[in-house]
Design an enzyme around this catalytic site. Structure first.
Site, PDB file in Angstrom:
ATOM      1  N   ASP A 152       0.867  -1.146  -0.418  1.00  0.00           N
ATOM      2  CA  ASP A 152      -0.259   0.010  -0.038  1.00  0.00           C
ATOM      3  C   ASP A 152       0.781   1.335   0.052  1.00  0.00           C
ATOM      4  O   ASP A 152       1.412   1.508  -1.122  1.00  0.00           O
ATOM      5  CB  ASP A 152      -0.925   0.100   1.104  1.00  0.00           C
ATOM      6  CG  ASP A 152      -1.889   0.798   1.186  1.00  0.00           C
ATOM      7  OD1 ASP A 152      -2.888   1.170  -0.177  1.00  0.00           O
ATOM      8  OD2 ASP A 152      -1.875   2.066   1.908  1.00  0.00           O
ATOM      9  N   TYR A 165      -2.860  10.459   1.313  1.00  0.00           N
ATOM     10  CA  TYR A 165      -3.199  10.723   0.716  1.00  0.00           C
ATOM     11  C   TYR A 165      -3.159  12.134  -0.064  1.00  0.00           C
ATOM     12  O   TYR A 165      -3.858  12.281  -1.424  1.00  0.00           O
ATOM     13  CB  TYR A 165      -5.033  10.496   0.738  1.00  0.00           C
ATOM     14  CG  TYR A 165      -4.866   9.083   0.732  1.00  0.00           C
ATOM     15  CD1 TYR A 165      -5.217   8.385  -0.382  1.00  0.00           C
ATOM     16  CD2 TYR A 165      -4.981   8.457   2.162  1.00  0.00           C
ATOM     17  CE1 TYR A 165      -5.331   6.610   0.190  1.00  0.00           C
ATOM     18  CE2 TYR A 165      -5.076   7.225   2.525  1.00  0.00           C
ATOM     19  CZ  TYR A 165      -5.416   6.296   1.488  1.00  0.00           C
ATOM     20  OH  TYR A 165      -5.560   4.781   1.582  1.00  0.00           O
ATOM     21  N   HIS A 223      -5.108  -7.391   0.441  1.00  0.00           N
ATOM     22  CA  HIS A 223      -4.416  -6.042   0.737  1.00  0.00           C
ATOM     23  C   HIS A 223      -3.157  -6.535   1.305  1.00  0.00           C
ATOM     24  O   HIS A 223      -2.267  -5.788   2.250  1.00  0.00           O
ATOM     25  CB  HIS A 223      -5.662  -4.846   0.839  1.00  0.00           C
ATOM     26  CG  HIS A 223      -4.718  -3.009   1.097  1.00  0.00           C
ATOM     27  ND1 HIS A 223      -4.608  -2.786   0.297  1.00  0.00           N
ATOM     28  CD2 HIS A 223      -4.867  -2.932   2.532  1.00  0.00           C
ATOM     29  CE1 HIS A 223      -3.478  -1.790   1.000  1.00  0.00           C
ATOM     30  NE2 HIS A 223      -4.109  -1.531   2.187  1.00  0.00           N
TER      31      HIS A 223
END
Length: 378
Positions: free
Chosen positions: A174, A307, A357
């Site tokens: 990730d 982000y 994930h």
């Protein structure tokens, strides 16, 4: 170790723990939407089950288990960085930096430590270093908003220097899959190899005709899932990348808001989809990780670092020349032809029927076997 490193012990205040349970006991859930399914978020019936599970989770027992993992803090440019550090007794052990993502934490790798530091037979052994990303968990409070992957990479390379490791390998998933190859670009002469699970930091929704023409059938399926993600699941990225403070304010005052925000991804990103988060990832992680975010009030700062950084999306970096390996589990979307544009890929493993994930939690042995095979080849 460097004098700037301080031992860290986890102990949440009794009042904080009591406050969490008061809030969970006073939960006010909405009326369920017609159908009450996963199409629009976590179903109310599932949310109630998760609230009950969190309320029953023994945080103090979890703290005692985690106390067996040596943890420390250090500081870079005014930012506290928390990390776990466990050395192997093997003289030939390879220093290994493990980097987590969102909505995870350093807890993703805790279950791998013993197998990495004390392997059976002649398997490669590792000295393990697991930092918490800036703004995540105990790497808080966030001192600055300027934490692109290049700066995180430089800080983690400096961490390895402070621990006395001149040469080391890196593994990540990730956000960690973006930071790991960036460390290779920051100090290529020091990085033995880079190993990632999932896409190598790139998020590609469109491909040129030449690349599309050479895709394998399973890679076409990965692109199909990317398009579905962009249509149905992109909202969390929009919010975290543009309004991290808004998200942080909401979940800092409501444990159920924190739970719902993360539970949705626990379920959507693990494999198989039918498994509950506890079945796929383990109760220690799903509730311990929720507690970590809750007690540190770090949802907003994690969103800002993970982000909301300028230049985080779309830029194609330079190839560092560092040998790089990737393993793609069933939920992953990595495309080798894309990864090869900016990485020296020497090993690529596609797993079609297992894993998601959270690879270190879902398929720890397969992840570790692939990592060891890569390190052995170097």
């Amino acid at each position: 170790m460097d004098d700037d490193i301080t031992p860290f012990s986890l102990r949440i205040d009794d009042g904080e723990l009591a406050d969490l349970h008061r809030r969970l006991d006073a939960t006010r859930l909405p009326d369920a939407l017609p159908g009450d399914d996963w199409a629009f978020g976590v179903p109310v019936t599932e949310l109630q089950r998760a609230v009950d599970g969190w309320g029953a989770f023994d945080w103090r027992a979890f703290e005692r288990r985690l106390a067996d993992v040596p943890q420390f803090t250090t500081e870079f440019d005014g930012q506290r960085i928390h990390f776990a550090h466990v050395r192997s007794e093997r003289a030939d052990a390879v220093p290994l930096l493990l980097i987590h993502g969102w909505p995870g934490s350093f807890l993703e790798f805790v279950g791998l430590i013993d197998r990495m530091t004390d392997p059976v037979g002649d398997e490669p052994a590792f000295h393990v270093v697991i930092p918490s990303l800036p703004g995540f968990g105990f790497s808080t409070p966030l001192a600055s908003l300027d934490w692109p992957t290049s700066r995180i990479a430089a800080a983690f390379a400096e961490l390895m220097s402070r621990l006395g490791y001149e040469r080391f390998a890196v593994q990540g998933g990730d956000i960690g899959a973006g930071v790991a190859p960036e460390i290779g670009r920051v100090c290529p002469e020091r990085v033995i190899g880079v190993h990632v699970n999932g896409a190598l930091g790139e998020f590609v929704s469109e491909l040129d005709d030449a690349t599309t023409a050479v895709l394998q059938p399973f890679e076409h399926d990965r692109m199909r899932r990317v398009h579905e993600f962009m249509q149905n699941e992109f909202a969390y990225i929009s919010l975290q990348s543009t309004r991290p403070a808004l998200l942080g304010a909401m979940v800092a005052d409501s444990p159920v808001a924190q739970l719902a925000w993360m539970w949705d991804k626990y379920r959507a990103w693990s494999h198989p989809l039918e498994a509950t988060p506890e079945e796929a990832l383990g109760a220690d992680f799903v509730f311990g990780n929720l507690g970590l975010y809750w007690f540190t009030r770090s949802a907003g700062s994690a969103a800002a670092v993970g982000y909301a950084q300028q230049g985080a999306w779309g830029a194609e970096p330079q190839d560092s020349g560092v040998p790089t390996a990737a393993i793609q589990f069933a939920h992953d979307i990595g495309i080798r032809a894309v990864a090869e544009r900016s990485n020296t890929i020497v090993r690529w493993t596609d797993v079609h029927d297992r894993g998601g994930h959270f690879a270190a939690l879902e398929e720890p042995e397969m992840l570790l076997d692939d990592l060891r095979a890569f390190i052995r080849s170097l």
